[in-house]
Design an enzyme around this catalytic site. Structure first.
Site, PDB file in Angstrom:
ATOM      1  CG  PHE A 140      -1.868   1.268   1.078  1.00 24.17           C
ATOM      2  CD1 PHE A 140      -3.010   1.221   0.295  1.00 24.17           C
ATOM      3  CD2 PHE A 140      -1.534   2.484   1.688  1.00 24.17           C
ATOM      4  CE1 PHE A 140      -3.814   2.343   0.122  1.00 24.17           C
ATOM      5  CE2 PHE A 140      -2.340   3.606   1.513  1.00 24.17           C
ATOM      6  CZ  PHE A 140      -3.490   3.533   0.747  1.00 24.17           C
ATOM      7  CG  ASP A 225       5.391   3.971   2.133  1.00 24.75           C
ATOM      8  OD1 ASP A 225       5.334   4.676   3.158  1.00 24.75           O
ATOM      9  OD2 ASP A 225       4.453   3.886   1.318  1.00 24.75           O
ATOM     10  CE  LYS A 254      -1.406   7.021   6.841  1.00 22.58           C
ATOM     11  NZ  LYS A 254      -1.034   5.971   5.922  1.00 22.58           N
TER      12      LYS A 254
END
Ligand SMILES: *Cc1c(COP(=O)(O)O)cnc(C)c1O
Length: 401
Positions: A140, A225, A254
């Site tokens: 993802f 990531d 985030k």
């Protein structure tokens, strides 16, 4: 307004691209959410790890309010007093030479893909338009068309084609598959150190080490990531640190802003990020002074409150408490730091609904997994309480089966 009215209004006027639990949050503080009826819930999702510092952290709030009174947006057409300090503090904290700021995590992934391709052509000497990037199945990395071009999730791609070429997909956790997939045109390998959305999938021990050495040997950039796994979530500042490797490029988002504002960044070397020249890439909001002030405060809180160490210690405590749950409904329980997956033998949604009724908010991922990722400011008492509720709910559901 009643909860049903909020829900109905949202359904009437908003695109239906999410399936939220029907709880309407009015305010939050630390690890706690409060709904419109004043009922309180322990947040066990932390906005997919964007709120590692806890909701409405007073120090980050103060930075936001203060900066909002001076200047919020200059665009990168002009300089501002926050961006240089943000760069310097990111460097001091992470050791990477340079950063490139963006807003959403997805944009930082896009930035990394561009950086990798540019490096491939200009440094590695790959022939024009031939660069390949290798990624993992069940990844993802975001939702743009270029990123879903290399997703293996059918729903993420369905009716969104045509897709972008130049990507190769290999199984996650299989270093030899990486070796086999690399060609002279491979510029980068993009990987999550632990796959979050896939259900907190931890690769076999030594995987990242092997991957790092294969990348070095074959002159391929290793891009990790860390948007969800980074900034303390797994009990290290970055999840790749569990393996003692140094990637060529790290993608952050985030928790970089503690949940106040979308802030993301790509960290790398001068050799790689130095390849960007004025006009090559940009963003109106990327690196804006409000974002930088917020992110600086968010990083400061992470360090000052030892949130990474807390995540390691309290995560181990939480995992131990949960591991004693014995139920035919539980397939496995795994985690690293305060990032824990309870994999069930049945759909996780009804359990999430039941937990909501008992005052705990979490979200199923991939149907059968409950992901627990509370803010890293959670206390041991709160964890002990949550673990008991989770035990009760699982045991009650097992009996109902
Ligand atoms: C959330 C996430 C993204 C995308 O970030 P957005 O801010 O939603 O664009 C990318 N990669 C990983 C691993 C993520 O968890």
């Amino acid at each position: 307004m009643l909860i049903e009215e909020y829900v109905a209004m949202e359904k009437e006027y908003g695109a239906n691209n999410y399936r939220p639990l029907d709880v309407v949050i009015e305010r939050a503080s630390g690890v706690w959410f409060y709904d419109t009826e004043g009922k309180r819930y322990l947040d066990c999702l932390a906005a997919y790890s964007a709120v590692n510092q806890g909701h409405c952290h007073p120090k980050i709030m103060a930075a936001l309010i203060e900066q909002a009174q001076y200047v919020t947006l200059t665009s990168r057409a002009f300089r501002n007093v926050q961006l240089p300090l943000f760069y310097k503090e990111l460097h001091d904290l992470t050791g990477f030479e340079m950063a490139l700021p963006m807003n959403s995590g997805t944009e930082a992934v896009e930035t990394a893909l561009k950086a990798a391709r540019k490096w491939g052509y200009q440094i590695k000497g790959i022939p024009e338009n031939q660069a390949e990037i290798i990624v993992c199945s069940n990844n993802f990395h975001g939702r743009t068309i270029s990123i879903v071009s290399f997703s293996t999730e059918e729903q993420y791609r369905h009716d969104f084609g045509p897709f972008l070429p130049g990507f190769k997909i290999i199984p996650f956790g299989d270093a030899e598959a990486l070796r086999a997939a690399i060609t002279p045109n491979t510029c980068a390998f993009l990987v999550e150190p632990i796959q979050g959305e896939a259900g907190i999938i931890i690769p076999p021990a030594g995987y990242l080490n092997e991957v790092a050495s294969i990348c070095r040997e074959k002159n391929v950039l290793l891009m990790v990531d860390e948007i969800q796994s980074g900034l303390g979530r797994t009990g290290k500042l970055f999840a790749y640190m569990h393996d003692g490797i140094t990637p060529d490029l790290v993608i952050l988002g985030k928790a970089l802003s503690g949940g106040y504002y979308p802030v993301s960044a790509v960290l790398s070397s001068k050799e790689i990020l130095g390849l960007f020249h004025p006009g090559d890439h940009g963003s109106t909001f990327g690196g804006n002074p409000l974002a930088c002030a917020v992110a600086r405060a968010a990083l400061c809180v992470l360090v000052e409150e030892n949130l990474t160490e807390r995540s390691a210690e309290l995560g181990a405590f939480f995992l131990e408490k949960l591991s004693s749950i014995k139920s035919p409904l539980v397939e496995s329980i795994r985690g690293r730091g305060l990032w824990i997956a309870i994999e069930l033998t049945a759909s996780a949604r009804p359990l999430c609904e039941a937990l909501k009724e008992r005052g705990i908010l979490c979200k199923e991922t991939h149907d059968k997994v409950i992901r627990l990722a509370p803010p890293l400011t959670i206390t041991q008492e709160e964890i002990a309480w949550a673990a008991e509720i989770i035990r009760e709910v699982i045991e009650e559901s097992s009996q109902a089966l």
